[in-house]
Enzyme design. Structure first.
Site, PDB file in Angstrom:
ATOM      1  CE1 TYR A 189      40.826  38.318  31.279  1.00 21.59           C
ATOM      2  CE2 TYR A 189      42.449  36.954  30.164  1.00 21.59           C
ATOM      3  CZ  TYR A 189      42.108  37.799  31.200  1.00 21.59           C
ATOM      4  OH  TYR A 189      43.044  38.124  32.145  1.00 21.59           O
ATOM      5  CE  LYS A 244      39.966  35.269  36.494  1.00 13.91           C
ATOM      6  NZ  LYS A 244      39.836  35.350  35.060  1.00 13.91           N
TER       7      LYS A 244
END
Ligand SMILES: *Cc1c(COP(=O)(O)O)cnc(C)c1O
Length: 372
Positions: free
Chosen positions: A99, A196
């Site tokens: 990420y 998320k």
């Protein structure tokens, strides 16, 4: 118990004081001592622990097959706690396809702070083995990766890292424990952005580290959580617990919809490549099939042409929302190259899609009209 049952019941019991089936949100920052000075309920001050955070941590530990979890105010705060738990001079092997924010933290904050990193393609197990030194404390993995959906063989890397005395941590945000359980594969720690899929409704920011209570590195993470205080509020913990109760069924929908969208896109003449580990054409398909129970709700697509062609597709979608992040009920689309800045590894013609819980026919119809 199976994951669906744990998702509903772990860390979730009727309130002893009132009988409320849904647990209350305990906003109190402090807890009463008994006359003899002891803490009869176990809580002292909410930076260290509180009922809602404990419930979330028990739930996350149960779902990942760990014995303990530490919840944080964001995924990045969780990542920071692990890197802070290392010592200056320690060496970390990190996937170069992590990420974007993880790489940014490593390069901009923890390299100057004295950690040494080797960034590499962790699909290459031999390259990981060659990079391990006597100072390597940690191997940081992410699978499927962001934004290229690269698949790393978690069990093989955990094994070679263990042989060299290094721990392995997996950012499991995209897979969730419903699809992949790194601790079962021999890894030591799991990191989550609960922002998320776990929260699941695009309305809270949170993170967590899951591990084992007797692991010395996890103990340091726990200590940093309490002393550093980058913790989620009781309300945010309550929302993540609520989100997780439907996680197993939401993930089924995300996976089925993403597979349908990936198959549609792979057959489309305006599409160059689809990155989705569920497609047999994906380089990591076999490993993904062996370590995951399904392939997730994220995919990336490279459209034919350049940046302008990709941006035109993103401009034309109507059902998809042009926004960053992922894991909510609504489908999102993003041109990662333009949001990540100059150090990005995202190809210019790549669009990242978080496939939501709308009907797959509507998702595909929107992609079809946007590509026309
Ligand atoms: C979003 C994300 C993070 C960072 O989490 P925040 O909650 O935004 O701090 C880390 N890893 C992955 C894979 C992510 O998608």
């Amino acid at each position: 118990m199976k994951l669906e049952t744990l998702a509903v019941h772990a860390g979730h019991a009727p309130d002893l004081a009132t009988g409320a089936v849904t647990p209350p949100i305990s906003l109190s920052t402090t807890f009463e001592r008994a006359a003899d000075g002891t803490m009869p309920h176990g809580w002292v001050y909410s930076r260290y622990s509180n009922p809602n955070r404990d419930a979330l941590e028990r739930l996350l530990a149960a779902l990942e097959g760990g014995t303990a979890a530490a919840a944080f105010g964001s995924g990045q705060a969780a990542t920071m706690s692990v890197l802070q738990a290392l010592h200056p001079g320690d060496h970390v092997v990190m996937t170069e396809d992590a990420y974007f924010g993880t790489l940014k933290l490593a390069r901009e904050h923890f390299e100057p702070w004295g950690l040494r990193f080797t960034f590499l393609d962790t699909r290459d197990v031999d390259a990981v083995e060659r990079a391990l030194t006597r100072e390597t404390r940690l191997v940081w993995l992410e699978s499927p990766s962001n934004p290229l959906l690269a698949i790393t063989d978690l069990a093989r890397i955990a094994k070679i890292a263990k042989a060299k005395g290094a721990r392995t941590i997996v950012d499991n945000t995209w897979a969730t424990p419903m699809l992949q359980r790194p601790l079962d594969l021999g890894c030591d720690l799991v990191m989550h952005s609960t922002t998320k899929y776990l929260g699941g409704h695009s309305d809270i920011l949170g993170g967590a580290i899951v591990g084992r209570e007797d692991d010395e590195l996890f103990a340091r993470v726990r200590a940093i959580q309490g002393s550093g205080g980058a913790v989620p509020s009781p309300f945010e913990c309550w929302l993540v617990v609520r989100g997780i109760r439907t996680l197993p069924y939401r993930m089924r929908g995300h996976c089925a919809n993403a597979r349908a969208a990936a198959e549609f896109l792979a057959a489309h003449p305006k599409v160059e490549t689809v990155h989705y580990p569920g497609l047999a054409s994906h380089a990591g398909h076999a490993i993904a099939a062996s370590q995951m129970s399904d392939f997730g709700g994220m995919l990336s697509v490279q459209v034919r042409g350049g940046a302008a062609d990709a941006l035109r597709v993103a401009a034309r979608v109507e059902l998809f929302t042009r926004a960053t992040s992922l894991g909510g009920p609504e489908s999102l689309i993003e041109h990662r190259h333009s949001v990540e800045g100059p150090t990005t590894r995202a190809p210019v013609n790549l669009l990242r899609l978080s496939i939501g819980l709308e009907h797959p026919d509507d998702i595909i119809a929107d992609l079809e009209q946007a590509l026309r």
